[in-house]
Motif scaffolding. Structure first.
Motif, PDB file in Angstrom:
ATOM      1  N   ALA A 188      -5.480   0.711   1.996  1.00 25.68           N
ATOM      2  CA  ALA A 188      -5.266   2.158   2.068  1.00 25.68           C
ATOM      3  C   ALA A 188      -6.534   2.916   1.668  1.00 25.68           C
ATOM      4  O   ALA A 188      -6.466   4.003   1.094  1.00 25.68           O
ATOM      5  CB  ALA A 188      -4.107   2.562   1.153  1.00 25.68           C
ATOM      6  N   LEU A 231      -0.515   4.058  -5.257  1.00 24.70           N
ATOM      7  CA  LEU A 231      -1.975   3.916  -5.219  1.00 24.70           C
ATOM      8  C   LEU A 231      -2.683   4.434  -6.478  1.00 24.70           C
ATOM      9  O   LEU A 231      -3.591   3.759  -6.981  1.00 24.70           O
ATOM     10  CB  LEU A 231      -2.529   4.604  -3.966  1.00 24.70           C
ATOM     11  CG  LEU A 231      -2.023   4.034  -2.627  1.00 24.70           C
ATOM     12  CD1 LEU A 231      -2.608   4.826  -1.455  1.00 24.70           C
ATOM     13  CD2 LEU A 231      -2.376   2.553  -2.499  1.00 24.70           C
ATOM     14  N   ASP A 237      -8.791   4.725   3.093  1.00 26.21           N
ATOM     15  CA  ASP A 237      -8.994   6.113   3.517  1.00 26.21           C
ATOM     16  C   ASP A 237      -8.137   7.084   2.716  1.00 26.21           C
ATOM     17  O   ASP A 237      -8.508   8.250   2.544  1.00 26.21           O
ATOM     18  CB  ASP A 237      -8.691   6.265   5.008  1.00 26.21           C
ATOM     19  CG  ASP A 237      -9.763   5.619   5.868  1.00 26.21           C
ATOM     20  OD1 ASP A 237     -10.899   6.120   5.872  1.00 26.21           O
ATOM     21  OD2 ASP A 237      -9.478   4.600   6.508  1.00 26.21           O
ATOM     22  N   ASP A 238      -6.995   6.632   2.237  1.00 27.40           N
ATOM     23  CA  ASP A 238      -6.107   7.502   1.460  1.00 27.40           C
ATOM     24  C   ASP A 238      -6.619   7.722   0.040  1.00 27.40           C
ATOM     25  O   ASP A 238      -6.280   8.736  -0.587  1.00 27.40           O
ATOM     26  CB  ASP A 238      -4.700   6.903   1.398  1.00 27.40           C
ATOM     27  CG  ASP A 238      -4.019   6.849   2.753  1.00 27.40           C
ATOM     28  OD1 ASP A 238      -4.254   7.771   3.564  1.00 27.40           O
ATOM     29  OD2 ASP A 238      -3.266   5.892   3.010  1.00 27.40           O
ATOM     30  N   VAL A 239      -7.409   6.803  -0.486  1.00 30.95           N
ATOM     31  CA  VAL A 239      -7.852   6.911  -1.880  1.00 30.95           C
ATOM     32  C   VAL A 239      -9.355   7.151  -1.998  1.00 30.95           C
ATOM     33  O   VAL A 239      -9.891   7.157  -3.110  1.00 30.95           O
ATOM     34  CB  VAL A 239      -7.475   5.639  -2.681  1.00 30.95           C
ATOM     35  CG1 VAL A 239      -5.969   5.486  -2.744  1.00 30.95           C
ATOM     36  CG2 VAL A 239      -8.119   4.392  -2.086  1.00 30.95           C
ATOM     37  N   CYS A 262      -4.471  -4.037  -2.082  1.00 33.42           N
ATOM     38  CA  CYS A 262      -3.655  -2.922  -1.578  1.00 33.42           C
ATOM     39  C   CYS A 262      -4.500  -1.666  -1.394  1.00 33.42           C
ATOM     40  O   CYS A 262      -4.325  -0.926  -0.411  1.00 33.42           O
ATOM     41  CB  CYS A 262      -2.507  -2.634  -2.538  1.00 33.42           C
ATOM     42  SG  CYS A 262      -1.280  -3.954  -2.639  1.00 33.42           S
ATOM     43  N   LEU A 263      -5.398  -1.405  -2.318  1.00 37.60           N
ATOM     44  CA  LEU A 263      -6.261  -0.220  -2.224  1.00 37.60           C
ATOM     45  C   LEU A 263      -7.207  -0.327  -1.036  1.00 37.60           C
ATOM     46  O   LEU A 263      -7.500   0.674  -0.369  1.00 37.60           O
ATOM     47  CB  LEU A 263      -7.044  -0.041  -3.525  1.00 37.60           C
ATOM     48  CG  LEU A 263      -6.205   0.394  -4.733  1.00 37.60           C
ATOM     49  CD1 LEU A 263      -6.968   0.182  -6.031  1.00 37.60           C
ATOM     50  CD2 LEU A 263      -5.792   1.865  -4.600  1.00 37.60           C
ATOM     51  N   ALA A 293       0.817  -1.219   0.000  1.00 37.87           N
ATOM     52  CA  ALA A 293       0.000   0.000   0.000  1.00 37.87           C
ATOM     53  C   ALA A 293       0.854   1.273   0.000  1.00 37.87           C
ATOM     54  O   ALA A 293       0.474   2.295   0.579  1.00 37.87           O
ATOM     55  CB  ALA A 293      -0.932   0.001   1.205  1.00 37.87           C
ATOM     56  N   GLU A 294       1.995   1.225  -0.663  1.00 37.82           N
ATOM     57  CA  GLU A 294       2.845   2.408  -0.824  1.00 37.82           C
ATOM     58  C   GLU A 294       2.037   3.543  -1.455  1.00 37.82           C
ATOM     59  O   GLU A 294       1.414   3.375  -2.505  1.00 37.82           O
ATOM     60  CB  GLU A 294       4.042   2.038  -1.712  1.00 37.82           C
ATOM     61  CG  GLU A 294       4.812   3.208  -2.279  1.00 37.82           C
ATOM     62  CD  GLU A 294       5.619   3.938  -1.216  1.00 37.82           C
ATOM     63  OE1 GLU A 294       5.692   5.173  -1.321  1.00 37.82           O
ATOM     64  OE2 GLU A 294       6.145   3.281  -0.298  1.00 37.82           O
ATOM     65  N   ARG A 295       2.030   4.707  -0.806  1.00 39.03           N
ATOM     66  CA  ARG A 295       1.160   5.807  -1.252  1.00 39.03           C
ATOM     67  C   ARG A 295       1.405   6.205  -2.702  1.00 39.03           C
ATOM     68  O   ARG A 295       0.454   6.490  -3.447  1.00 39.03           O
ATOM     69  CB  ARG A 295       1.333   7.019  -0.336  1.00 39.03           C
ATOM     70  CG  ARG A 295       0.765   6.836   1.059  1.00 39.03           C
ATOM     71  CD  ARG A 295       0.957   8.113   1.878  1.00 39.03           C
ATOM     72  NE  ARG A 295       0.130   9.197   1.370  1.00 39.03           N
ATOM     73  CZ  ARG A 295      -1.032   9.561   1.894  1.00 39.03           C
ATOM     74  NH1 ARG A 295      -1.513   8.926   2.949  1.00 39.03           N
ATOM     75  NH2 ARG A 295      -1.722  10.561   1.389  1.00 39.03           N
ATOM     76  N   SER A 296       2.666   6.269  -3.108  1.00 36.95           N
ATOM     77  CA  SER A 296       2.976   6.717  -4.468  1.00 36.95           C
ATOM     78  C   SER A 296       2.471   5.745  -5.529  1.00 36.95           C
ATOM     79  O   SER A 296       2.332   6.117  -6.701  1.00 36.95           O
ATOM     80  CB  SER A 296       4.479   6.916  -4.624  1.00 36.95           C
ATOM     81  OG  SER A 296       5.189   5.714  -4.363  1.00 36.95           O
ATOM     82  N   CYS A 336     -13.103   1.687   4.206  1.00 39.00           N
ATOM     83  CA  CYS A 336     -12.715   2.939   4.869  1.00 39.00           C
ATOM     84  C   CYS A 336     -12.994   2.828   6.369  1.00 39.00           C
ATOM     85  O   CYS A 336     -14.046   2.336   6.781  1.00 39.00           O
ATOM     86  CB  CYS A 336     -13.500   4.114   4.285  1.00 39.00           C
ATOM     87  SG  CYS A 336     -13.006   4.581   2.615  1.00 39.00           S
TER      88      CYS A 336
END
Length: 275
Positions: A147, A121, A149-151, A143-144, A116-119, A175
């Motif tokens: 993560a 996503l 909440d980030d996407v 992976c999404l 789940a590396e942010r870059s 989420c």
């Protein structure tokens, strides 16, 4: 760039070793011994190379290491554990991201290391909505979801546009932070669901965990034409959210009723939509 199939070398040496003394160990003993022998092989100097398999990769620069990884994947040379371990240890996201634009093997390797590396996503989202490989899509979705909440804003935008709707709902259901936009999308998707998507979308609401969904689940379970399969799933999700539904219903005319009852709950994967 010189590539070495260290796994092939190990298997060749192992075959020779077994051939010399085939009765040395039982099949079960070999299963225990082979991983230990492989680890020992990783620290054994190979004369033709002048170093050990682990040392071969440890001595490379980041650029050499990741270029070699890409070449392994493109040429179909197995990515051995020693190479994988060194790549995972350095975990250079900037050098792994280009692999997401390659073939299936390259993409899957990069996703498994990056997680789940942010870059990564946004690239995962693109692979989910436009890719044609189920294995890649599922790996990216996992992976999404981790993560979510980030996407959530990007995923909600796609959901509202009707792009890969079921996948977007699945991600949104993971989420953790409460969000009215997310809840509304999940709720509306459930309220408009046809029978073939009803249980799945109820599962998204249950996974999200907002108890305000209970009255809507109850309203749907009380509909006259509901099938026994949907009834059973909705009842379960109502209970997951902290509610209950105890009304007695007659499903004797439902053709699937006896079949489902005879198979029992052990044949049903009721947890498939949960994080």
């Amino acid at each position: 760039m010189k590539l070495y199939d260290f796994d092939g070398m190990f298997e060749e040496k192992l075959a020779e070793y077994i051939k010399r003394d085939p009765g040395r160990l039982s099949e079960e003993e070999w299963e225990d011994a082979i991983p230990r022998l492989y680890e020992k092989f990783g620290g054994t100097v190979i004369k033709s190379i002048g170093t050990t398999p682990r040392g071969f990769y440890a001595a490379q620069s980041d650029e050499q290491l990741f270029a070699g990884l890409s070449a392994h994947l493109k040429r179909g040379v197995p990515v051995n554990k020693f190479l994988r371990d060194e790549v995972e240890k350095r975990r250079r996201a900037d050098l792994l991201l280009p692999l997401l634009g390659g073939g299936e093997d390259e993409v899957l390797f990069a996703v498994n290391v990056l997680g789940a590396e942010r870059s990564a996503l946004p690239v995962y989202l693109g692979l989910v909505t436009s890719g044609d490989s189920d294995e890649v899509r599922n790996a990216c979705i996992d992976c999404l979801k981790e993560a979510a909440d980030d996407v959530k804003e990007s995923v909600a935008d796609l959901c509202e546009k009707g792009v890969s709707t079921e996948y977007m709902l699945e991600i949104l259901s993971c989420c953790k932070a409460r969000d009215e936009r997310v809840f509304t999308l999940l709720l509306n998707a459930f309220r408009t669901a046809e029978s073939d998507a009803l249980a799945r979308r109820a599962g998204y609401l249950a996974a999200y965990g907002d108890e305000r969904a209970i009255p809507y689940l109850v309203a749907r379970i009380e509909e006259e034409g509901i099938s026994y399969a949907d009834f059973r799933d909705l009842k379960f999700y109502i209970e997951v959210l902290g509610g209950s539904y105890d009304a007695q219903r007659d499903f004797s005319s439902d053709p699937d009723y006896e079949l489902i009852k005879s198979h029992g709950a052990t044949d049903v994967d009721i947890f498939k939509n949960f994080k």
